[in-house]
Design a protein around this motif. Structure first.
Motif, PDB file in Angstrom:
ATOM      1  N   TYR A 518       0.834  -1.205   0.000  1.00 44.55           N
ATOM      2  CA  TYR A 518       0.000   0.000   0.000  1.00 44.55           C
ATOM      3  C   TYR A 518       0.866   1.251   0.000  1.00 44.55           C
ATOM      4  O   TYR A 518       0.626   2.197  -0.760  1.00 44.55           O
ATOM      5  N   THR A 521       2.423   1.910  -3.492  1.00 43.06           N
ATOM      6  CA  THR A 521       1.567   1.943  -4.672  1.00 43.06           C
ATOM      7  C   THR A 521       1.156   3.380  -4.964  1.00 43.06           C
ATOM      8  O   THR A 521       0.316   3.946  -4.252  1.00 43.06           O
ATOM      9  N   LYS A 524      -2.574   4.783  -5.290  1.00 42.90           N
ATOM     10  CA  LYS A 524      -3.444   4.822  -4.119  1.00 42.90           C
ATOM     11  C   LYS A 524      -3.609   6.243  -3.595  1.00 42.90           C
ATOM     12  O   LYS A 524      -4.504   6.529  -2.826  1.00 42.90           O
ATOM     13  N   THR A 540     -13.305   0.198   1.322  1.00 38.81           N
ATOM     14  CA  THR A 540     -12.061   0.454   0.596  1.00 38.81           C
ATOM     15  C   THR A 540     -10.974  -0.526   1.005  1.00 38.81           C
ATOM     16  O   THR A 540     -10.231  -1.041   0.164  1.00 38.81           O
ATOM     17  N   ASP A 543     -11.582  -3.934  -0.662  1.00 41.75           N
ATOM     18  CA  ASP A 543     -11.243  -3.920  -2.087  1.00 41.75           C
ATOM     19  C   ASP A 543      -9.733  -3.831  -2.299  1.00 41.75           C
ATOM     20  O   ASP A 543      -9.183  -4.497  -3.189  1.00 41.75           O
ATOM     21  N   ASP A 544      -9.070  -3.012  -1.494  1.00 37.55           N
ATOM     22  CA  ASP A 544      -7.613  -2.899  -1.590  1.00 37.55           C
ATOM     23  C   ASP A 544      -6.950  -4.240  -1.298  1.00 37.55           C
ATOM     24  O   ASP A 544      -6.001  -4.645  -1.980  1.00 37.55           O
ATOM     25  N   GLU A 547      -7.302  -6.692  -4.118  1.00 40.66           N
ATOM     26  CA  GLU A 547      -6.379  -6.309  -5.189  1.00 40.66           C
ATOM     27  C   GLU A 547      -4.959  -6.760  -4.858  1.00 40.66           C
ATOM     28  O   GLU A 547      -4.242  -7.292  -5.726  1.00 40.66           O
ATOM     29  N   PHE A 548      -4.548  -6.576  -3.621  1.00 40.54           N
ATOM     30  CA  PHE A 548      -3.215  -6.983  -3.180  1.00 40.54           C
ATOM     31  C   PHE A 548      -3.023  -8.499  -3.320  1.00 40.54           C
ATOM     32  O   PHE A 548      -2.009  -8.961  -3.844  1.00 40.54           O
ATOM     33  N   ARG A 550      -4.706 -10.617  -5.215  1.00 39.61           N
ATOM     34  CA  ARG A 550      -4.782 -11.018  -6.628  1.00 39.61           C
ATOM     35  C   ARG A 550      -3.514 -10.653  -7.392  1.00 39.61           C
ATOM     36  O   ARG A 550      -2.979 -11.478  -8.152  1.00 39.61           O
ATOM     37  N   ASP A 551      -3.008  -9.432  -7.201  1.00 37.60           N
ATOM     38  CA  ASP A 551      -1.923  -8.928  -8.046  1.00 37.60           C
ATOM     39  C   ASP A 551      -0.526  -9.134  -7.460  1.00 37.60           C
ATOM     40  O   ASP A 551       0.458  -9.123  -8.196  1.00 37.60           O
ATOM     41  N   HIS A 565      -6.890 -17.914  -4.994  1.00 32.40           N
ATOM     42  CA  HIS A 565      -7.791 -17.328  -5.987  1.00 32.40           C
ATOM     43  C   HIS A 565      -9.204 -17.885  -5.830  1.00 32.40           C
ATOM     44  O   HIS A 565     -10.192 -17.143  -5.916  1.00 32.40           O
ATOM     45  N   ARG A 572     -15.633 -12.890  -2.643  1.00 32.14           N
ATOM     46  CA  ARG A 572     -16.195 -11.776  -3.418  1.00 32.14           C
ATOM     47  C   ARG A 572     -17.643 -12.060  -3.789  1.00 32.14           C
ATOM     48  O   ARG A 572     -18.473 -11.157  -3.850  1.00 32.14           O
TER      49      ARG A 572
END
Length: 717
Positions: A518, A521, A524, A540, A543-544, A547-548, A550-551, A565, A572
């Motif tokens: 975070y 990035t 952000k 938030t 969702d953050d 994203e962390f 997943r990516d 995953h 989700r």
């Protein structure tokens, strides 16, 4: 004990209540607030906070019932209810008076001769400020403090705040009526035990009152004075008092003086029946810090409830070393639905230091038993002990996350609060610091009013719970952020948290990687208070974090990315975007009519997982090897109801194929032509029959509805 001369002169005489117009003396009892720190209406109105706030103030209601027996006319003011009225009042927030002034104005509308405040540590500054405002408005009305906080800081409170006339310490059922009788007669309170009062320029602290030995003699709380009871989900009833243990951080044994007592099963059942018959409520919070110490009496109570043949549901508190599997099963049969377990630390070393002395393996075994009996368990843990090391912290975090493997376990993590006059607070009093890293151990919220802060900083001896004991081996800001991460993560993506812990061996590694990601990035933007509780409580953060994972985490750090995953996809999917307006009834159409158009019901969400989600969860429950989970795509359907219930269906290959074809445009006849039998057993069955059978199953499950025309035709019309 002497105090400042100017204070003494201002309060040299005992206040005498204004003459009341015949009949009983009128006393107003004010319950302590627990939600006033949540100034954001959206947070205060959330379901979790409202469940804490919207319960009967049992302490003052119990005293009200005792006072009625002595000819006193009590009335009850619940500051939690008043706070919601304040938040919901029309007008801009900036134009409203502060809550303290609002309460004082509301109290000033009432008719009473004596004003009493119950107190808890988290809202004690507010209680004092309201009392000060009321003394200004009604200088002749005696003000009495009582409850856990005032009882242990009685002398410094009366030294600092001359408008407090009396403090009733500890159990008040005998002391308070005696004091009210004395006030009504205009006499001296000398000789009343359990009382702190003024005598000229002196403070007198009378000897402690004897404990209430016969709890059965205490009447049913005066619920008739609390009309809001009809809106409560449950009713608190006192089951007993006293704890024989001596944990260094706990204030219970001081307030009740460690003398363990229980009401008789007959009295408790009688009171449960009274509440049910009058108010229609059958769920109870049976209050006692250590109900299960006496096994025989617990079993006697459970057997008495079972023998009635009546249905009551109840919650209680227990130590995991004062309960066993057979007792848990008996409690479940008697209606027990929830147990609070104070584990406190996952470190065996710290268990001894703080004198909790719980065997952690035994504690886990009790979680297995409660889970098997479908009893919800609050697993309470604390961090921030002065002797705590990083290794101790990790042990506690591991116990927290491992508790998430049980469906009925709800772990909690609190930062230690140095409660007044506890052994820990007394030992470290000279080292306490005011660092704004607040504990929620005593219901403290995210902020204090600026006036409260000034009071707190001026009077450490009155408000030590707002201070911190230094932790030489740990960064307290880190502790706070880790706590917020775990609490909000477990609420928003429970199994993902467990999987990350199992994948890495230590979920704090994932937490630290997230913080670093975070901070590094650029898109952000400015950090939205990453170290503040508000961020972690927000959508938030969720969702953050997705994203962390997943990516960053799954592709770069994970040993089992496919599993992560799959779990994340499932988590989700639980975030349903369109809940059903109500339970959807099965439509009146017949699937044999091949002209009908099937469509997913609003609120149904389909999710593709890379592996069998249910198999993953079974593996996580038993701490199995996630690397052995095979790649096996699966489809999950979730459906959220208006009442927030959530249906989760792991679809068969046939059901998944059919639901993907039910796009609201294709009729049953077209779907049948596109359907490919999913198994050899269906190869010889006509496709149209397989289609109709599968659609009927989905309709019975409430996942699809049948329409006369397609969504396109309907929109064109």
């Amino acid at each position: 004990m002497m105090h400042d001369r100017s204070v003494a002169l201002a309060q040299a005489d005992h206040p005498v209540p204004r003459a009341h117009r015949g009949g009983a003396l009128k006393m107003c009892l004010v319950g302590p607030p627990t939600v006033t720190d949540f100034e954001d209406p959206e947070v205060a109105e959330s379901e979790a906070i409202r469940l804490i706030a919207e319960h009967a103030p049992i302490g003052v209601l119990s005293l009200a019932a005792v006072l009625e027996r002595h000819g006193v006319a009590p009335q009850i003011v619940d500051l939690n209810r008043l706070y919601y009225a304040y938040l919901r009042a029309p007008g801009e927030a900036a134009a409203k008076p502060d809550f303290c002034s609002y309460v004082a104005a509301e109290l000033d509308k009432l008719d009473f001769d004596v004003l009493g405040f119950s107190s808890i540590c988290s809202s004690y500054p507010l209680t004092i400020r309201i009392a000060q405002d009321m003394k200004r408005r009604r200088p002749d009305v005696p003000i009495i403090f009582g409850g856990p906080q005032a009882s242990v800081v009685d002398v410094p409170t009366m030294q600092a705040y001359p408008f407090v006339d009396f403090v009733v310490r500890g159990e008040a059922e005998e002391t308070l009526p005696a004091l009210i009788k004395t006030i009504a007669a205009g006499a001296s309170p000398a000789g009343i035990q359990g009382l702190t009062y003024r005598d000229g320029d002196r403070l007198v602290r009378a000897p402690n009152a004897p404990i209430i030995a016969d709890l059965d003699a205490i009447p049913l709380p005066a619920f008739h004075l609390y009309p809001e009871l009809k809106d409560c989900h449950y009713v608190p009833l006192e089951l007993g008092r006293g704890c024989p243990f001596a944990c260094t951080f706990c204030s219970t044994n001081d307030f009740f003086r460690r003398k363990f007592r229980l009401k008789s099963p007959e009295k408790v059942i009688e009171q449960m029946r009274q509440v049910r018959d009058v108010y229609g409520i059958t769920t109870f919070d049976l209050i006692h810090d250590m109900f299960t110490v006496d096994r025989k009496r617990v079993i006697a109570f459970c057997e008495a409830v079972i023998a009635t043949g009546e249905t009551f549901y109840w919650n209680c508190s227990a130590r995991t070393d004062c309960i066993d599997d057979d007792m848990i099963a008996t409690m479940a049969r008697a209606g027990c639905k929830a147990i609070f377990f104070g584990i406190e630390t996952g470190s065996a070393r710290l268990q001894k230091i703080v004198k909790k002395n719980i065997d952690l393996n035994e504690a886990t075994a009790r979680l297995v038993a409660t889970d098997g009996n479908q009893i919800t368990t609050a697993v309470s843990l604390i961090t921030g002990f002065p002797d705590e090391t990083m290794e101790d912290l990790r042990d506690t975090v591991h116990f927290f996350v491992d508790s998430l493997r049980f469906d009925f376990a709800e772990p909690q993590l609190h930062i230690l609060a140095p409660l007044a006059e506890t052994p820990l607070e007394s030992r470290f009093r000279s080292q306490l610091v005011f660092d704004d890293i607040l504990s929620d151990m005593s219901h403290q919220g995210w902020r204090q009013d600026p006036v409260d802060r000034e009071m707190i900083q001026q009077h450490l001896d009155i408000f030590p719970n707002f201070y911190s004991i230094p932790t030489p081996a740990l960064d307290r800001a880190y502790l706070r952020e880790l706590r917020d991460f775990l609490l909000n993560g477990s609420a928003r993506f429970r199994w993902l948290l467990v999987a990350l812990h199992q994948d890495s061996g230590d979920v704090t590694k994932a937490f630290e990687a997230f913080r670093n990601w975070y901070a590094a990035t650029p898109d952000k933007g400015p950090r939205p208070g990453l170290q503040e509780s508000r961020y972690y409580a927000s959508i938030t953060f969720r969702d953050d974090f997705f994203e962390f994972v997943r990516d960053v985490y799954a592709p770069r750090l994970a040993r089992t990315p496919r599993v992560l995953h799959s779990i994340m996809d499932y988590e989700r999917a639980l975030i349903a975007e369109t809940p059903l307006p109500a339970d959807t009834a099965i439509d009146g159409h017949d699937v044999s009519d091949i002209t009908l158009v099937p469509k997913l019901v609003d609120g149904v969400v389909l999710t593709e997982c890379a592996a069998d989600y249910q198999r993953i969860i079974r593996c996580l429950r038993r701490k199995g090897d996630l690397r052995r989970i095979p790649r096996k795509p699966a489809t999950i359907a979730t459906r959220q109801h208006a009442d927030k219930r959530l249906d989760v269906v792991l679809l068969s290959p046939l059901s998944a194929q059919l639901l993907k074809l039910c796009d609201g445009e294709r009729a049953i006849s077209e779907i049948a032509t596109r359907l490919v039998p999913a198994s050899r057993s269906m190869a010889n069955i006509p496709t149209d029959k397989v289609c109709m059978f599968g659609l009927e199953v989905l309709r019975q499950q409430g996942l699809i509805a049948l329409h006369r025309e397609s969504a396109i035709s309907a929109s064109q019309a």
